[in-house]
Design a protein around this motif. Structure first.
Motif, mmCIF file in Angstrom:
data_model
loop_
_atom_site.group_PDB
_atom_site.id
_atom_site.type_symbol
_atom_site.label_atom_id
_atom_site.label_comp_id
_atom_site.label_asym_id
_atom_site.label_seq_id
_atom_site.Cartn_x
_atom_site.Cartn_y
_atom_site.Cartn_z
ATOM 1 N N ASP A 1 0.932 -0.814 -0.492
ATOM 2 C CA ASP A 1 0.031 -0.044 -0.316
ATOM 3 C C ASP A 1 0.538 1.253 0.177
ATOM 4 O OD1 ASP A 1 -1.724 -1.277 0.132
ATOM 5 O OD2 ASP A 1 -2.598 -0.964 2.037
ATOM 6 N N THR A 2 1.925 1.060 0.542
ATOM 7 C CA THR A 2 2.462 2.121 0.676
ATOM 8 C C THR A 2 3.800 2.562 -0.443
ATOM 9 O OG1 THR A 2 4.393 1.131 1.681
ATOM 10 C CG2 THR A 2 3.269 2.154 3.220
ATOM 11 N N LEU B 1 -1.118 9.466 2.704
ATOM 12 C CA LEU B 1 -2.539 9.316 3.530
ATOM 13 C C LEU B 1 -2.800 8.641 3.429
ATOM 14 C CD1 LEU B 1 -3.014 13.265 3.389
ATOM 15 C CD2 LEU B 1 -2.973 11.810 5.513
ATOM 16 N N ASN B 2 -3.280 7.836 1.573
ATOM 17 C CA ASN B 2 -4.425 7.384 1.374
ATOM 18 C C ASN B 2 -3.631 5.985 1.518
ATOM 19 O OD1 ASN B 2 -6.136 8.152 -0.096
ATOM 20 N ND2 ASN B 2 -3.694 9.530 -2.036
ATOM 21 N N SER B 3 -2.483 5.698 1.127
ATOM 22 C CA SER B 3 -1.485 3.792 2.331
ATOM 23 C C SER B 3 -2.199 3.811 3.666
ATOM 24 C CB SER B 3 -0.296 3.626 2.108
ATOM 25 O OG SER B 3 0.070 4.482 3.256
ATOM 26 N N LEU B 4 -2.805 4.478 4.654
ATOM 27 C CA LEU B 4 -3.514 4.240 5.823
ATOM 28 C C LEU B 4 -4.446 3.832 5.911
ATOM 29 C CD1 LEU B 4 -2.368 7.941 7.307
ATOM 30 C CD2 LEU B 4 -0.585 6.025 7.121
ATOM 31 N N SER C 1 -10.313 6.836 10.367
ATOM 32 C CA SER C 1 -9.654 7.198 11.603
ATOM 33 C C SER C 1 -10.070 8.492 12.102
ATOM 34 C CB SER C 1 -8.057 7.385 10.590
ATOM 35 O OG SER C 1 -8.479 6.179 10.060
ATOM 36 N N GLU C 2 -9.306 8.648 13.363
ATOM 37 C CA GLU C 2 -9.480 9.974 13.576
ATOM 38 C C GLU C 2 -8.297 11.064 13.677
ATOM 39 O OE1 GLU C 2 -12.053 11.170 15.069
ATOM 40 O OE2 GLU C 2 -12.831 9.743 15.170
ATOM 41 N N ARG C 3 -8.401 12.060 13.667
ATOM 42 C CA ARG C 3 -7.109 12.773 13.576
ATOM 43 C C ARG C 3 -5.846 12.852 13.354
ATOM 44 N NH1 ARG C 3 -4.542 17.189 15.727
ATOM 45 N NH2 ARG C 3 -3.504 19.149 14.050
ATOM 46 N N GLY C 4 -5.802 12.228 15.184
ATOM 47 C CA GLY C 4 -4.533 12.050 15.905
ATOM 48 C C GLY C 4 -4.234 10.786 15.472
ATOM 49 N N ASP C 5 -5.283 10.121 15.223
ATOM 50 C CA ASP C 5 -4.455 8.717 15.169
ATOM 51 C C ASP C 5 -4.177 8.931 13.555
ATOM 52 O OD1 ASP C 5 -5.562 7.586 17.212
ATOM 53 O OD2 ASP C 5 -6.930 6.855 16.365
ATOM 54 N N ALA D 1 0.259 7.750 13.125
ATOM 55 C CA ALA D 1 0.897 7.159 11.400
ATOM 56 C C ALA D 1 1.337 7.552 10.404
ATOM 57 C CB ALA D 1 -0.911 6.250 10.889
ATOM 58 N N MET D 2 1.443 9.387 10.395
ATOM 59 C CA MET D 2 1.822 9.815 9.016
ATOM 60 C C MET D 2 3.187 9.816 9.669
ATOM 61 S SD MET D 2 0.535 10.622 5.899
ATOM 62 C CE MET D 2 0.683 12.158 4.994
ATOM 63 N N LYS D 3 3.621 10.005 10.957
ATOM 64 C CA LYS D 3 5.132 10.310 11.169
ATOM 65 C C LYS D 3 5.705 8.975 11.148
ATOM 66 C CE LYS D 3 3.877 14.201 14.653
ATOM 67 N NZ LYS D 3 3.917 14.316 15.873
ATOM 68 N N THR D 4 5.268 8.156 11.028
ATOM 69 C CA THR D 4 5.949 6.804 10.648
ATOM 70 C C THR D 4 5.942 6.605 8.891
ATOM 71 O OG1 THR D 4 4.606 5.472 9.868
ATOM 72 C CG2 THR D 4 4.884 5.670 12.465
ATOM 73 N N LYS D 5 5.562 7.253 7.743
ATOM 74 C CA LYS D 5 5.878 7.571 6.860
ATOM 75 C C LYS D 5 6.421 8.490 6.258
ATOM 76 C CE LYS D 5 1.854 4.723 6.804
ATOM 77 N NZ LYS D 5 2.364 3.343 5.375
ATOM 78 N N VAL D 6 6.245 9.679 6.682
ATOM 79 C CA VAL D 6 6.935 11.439 6.187
ATOM 80 C C VAL D 6 7.491 11.670 7.315
ATOM 81 C CG1 VAL D 6 4.901 10.696 4.247
ATOM 82 C CG2 VAL D 6 4.933 12.100 6.355
ATOM 83 N N PRO D 7 8.092 12.969 6.842
ATOM 84 C CA PRO D 7 8.949 13.571 8.042
ATOM 85 C C PRO D 7 7.989 14.222 8.668
ATOM 86 C CG PRO D 7 10.352 13.350 5.931
ATOM 87 C CD PRO D 7 8.748 13.230 5.385
#
Length: 506
Positions: free
Chosen positions: A316-317, A426-429, A454-458, A462-468
């Motif tokens: 997905d990523t 985002l689309n991979s989450l 998904s909620e904003r916090g989640d 998750a995004m912090k694990t994929k992009v700076p």
């Protein structure tokens, strides 16, 4: 071969009684399509000369395709215009096009009158004449393969729509290669999703006409009711989908495949924007034996210039390549100094040369000159290329990978960022079904719209694990559905209006 009418005529000779095209209201055989086109063409010779424009003011239908072919028999070129357009846009198109005649349906006469367009008007229900073989033969004898075949209006940066003009030779060259590469033949049934004023439909129409396949026109309104779409695909034995990415995503999002999986589909091709891998994998789960092809190309190069046959599983990523050039097209990358990029991993502007290039923009030499330019790599003789404004890079296997629009590159917190890279993450989450971002320059914020649970916090975690961290959106707005343009692409302009209208998000 110099004229696309040879496709129609060959198929009418080989398969006269076979259904050429059908919609939800009716159908016609190849013999009937040819005869009706000849009658319309004869009637139009009283209004146009060779290479004149005919505005077809009607949605996609059997009758509209008959009017297209009739226009070509009369030596002109057709320009489809949707009656659902705002009156102002129709007036703008009419002002650029200046058609000698308008062909419409009776039900749209009032809307046409409202626009004030003053060309003669004919209705598809009434147009037709006794076939004048001599007049049509004389016109045919004067045809060149560089004569315009159709015009498609796209958005213009100045606010005035631009009419992309494409000739017979470009379509013939592309369709011959397209049908050969993907094995389309007379046994196929092509399920048309795209409006006729969107160039995805060119592949549907001319692949069918060339091979003697059947074209099934799915009404636009059906896509709000996925069960109707799936029933139509199933009942007609559709084998081939050449669709916009958003149409495939929307059908999946609305659980169309959970309702029914039409059993005859063996090719699924998509274009228009980046396909989220998560969505692709869901389709592949339902059709593990089907051919899946990622297509890329702007209207100005006649449908597509690159393709990639999906040949492995993607996470997905990952990003899907747009692949390599179609035969007889050159696709290459230029850097900021107009030097060619050949190494992998470096972004450059994607440029195209070859027969597939459009003739330019109708009655707009200034805009034409901006993007149809002399190849800076060739100083020996004239060679036009089209500068797409898209960025891409080569992967380690030498395939092109789309990297976003030049105008989608932003500067945020001191970093240059491609918004498409954020979209892809985002689309991979999990919990995000579809997402789209844009940049609020006034507030220096990246704004994300998304469909999902998904909620904003989640999402942020998750995004912090994929992009700076500087690429994580600052504003999140959850919506029920993504707004689409009439051509099935994400409507970023509408999203911006929602945001600026006070929907501040979370």
């Amino acid at each position: 071969m110099i004229n696309v009418l040879e496709y129609l005529e060959n198929s009418a000779e080989l398969y006269p009684d076979k259904t050429a095209v059908k919609d939800d209201a009716g159908e016609c055989s190849y013999r009937e399509l040819k005869e009706r086109a000849l009658r319309i063409g004869t009637a139009l010779t009283g209004y146009i000369n060779r290479r004149d424009a005919v505005m077809i003011f009607a949605p996609k239908s059997v009758q509209t395709l008959q009017a297209f072919m009739g226009t070509v028999y009369a030596g002109g070129f057709y320009v489809p215009v949707e009656p659902t357009f705002p009156v102002q846009r129709i007036r703008q198109i009419f002002g650029v096009l200046k058609p000698k005649v308008i062909v419409t349906r009776r039900e749209y006469l009032a809307k046409l009158e409202e626009t004030g367009c003053d060309a003669p008007v004919l209705t598809v229900e009434d147009i037709g004449a006794e076939i004048d073989k001599e007049a049509l033969s004389r016109l045919r004898g004067q045809c060149l393969d560089t004569d315009p075949l159709y015009g498609i209006f796209t958005s213009g940066s100045t606010g005035i729509p631009k009419g992309v003009l494409v000739c017979h030779r470009s379509v013939i060259d592309f369709i011959d290669n397209f049908t050969e590469l993907f094995g389309i033949d007379e046994t196929d049934v092509i399920g048309n999703q795209a409006p006729f004023d969107f160039d995805v439909s060119v592949k549907d129409i001319y692949s069918a006409l060339k091979k003697g396949a059947t074209l099934v026109i799915i009404p636009r309104e059906f896509f709000m009711f996925p069960m109707k779409v799936m029933d139509m695909l199933d009942e007609n034995g559709v084998t081939t989908l050449i669709w916009a990415v958003s149409a495939l995503c929307m059908l999946n999002r609305l659980h169309g495949l959970k309702y029914k999986v039409p059993g005859q589909i063996r090719r699924i091709m998509f274009s228009g924007e980046m396909m989220p891998v998560k969505q692709l994998n869901q389709w592949r789960g339902y059709y593990p034996e089907a051919l899946f092809v990622n297509l890329y190309g702007p209207t100005e190069i006649t449908c597509n210039c690159t393709y990639y046959v999906i040949d492995r599983e993607y996470e997905d990523t990952e990003k899907l390549p747009i692949g390599n050039a179609f035969p007889n097209e050159r696709v290459f990358l230029l850097d900021e100094n107009d030097g060619e990029i050949t190494q992998s991993g470096k972004n450059g502007e994607l440029c195209v040369s070859g027969t597939a290039l459009a003739l330019g923009y109708l009655n707009n030499p200034e805009q034409t000159a901006k993007v149809f330019v002399q190849n800076p790599l060739n100083s020996s003789y004239p060679e036009l290329i089209y500068r797409t404004g898209d960025l891409a890079y080569y992967d380690d296997d030498g395939r092109l990978v789309f990297a976003g629009r030049k105008d989608f590159q932003i500067k945020h917190m001191g970093h240059r960022i491609e918004l498409e890279e954020i979209d892809a993450a985002l689309n991979s989450l999990c919990g995000v079904e579809r997402a789209c971002t844009f940049f609020d320059e006034d507030k220096n914020k990246i704004v994300a719209f998304y469909v999902g649970e998904s909620e904003r916090g989640d999402i942020i975690d998750a995004m912090k694990t994929k992009v700076p961290e500087f690429m994580v959106p600052n504003v999140f707005i959850q919506v029920e559905e993504m707004p689409l343009t009439k051509n099935g692409k994400l409507d970023r302009g509408h999203l911006k209006d929602l945001y600026r209208g006070g929907k501040n998000g979370v």
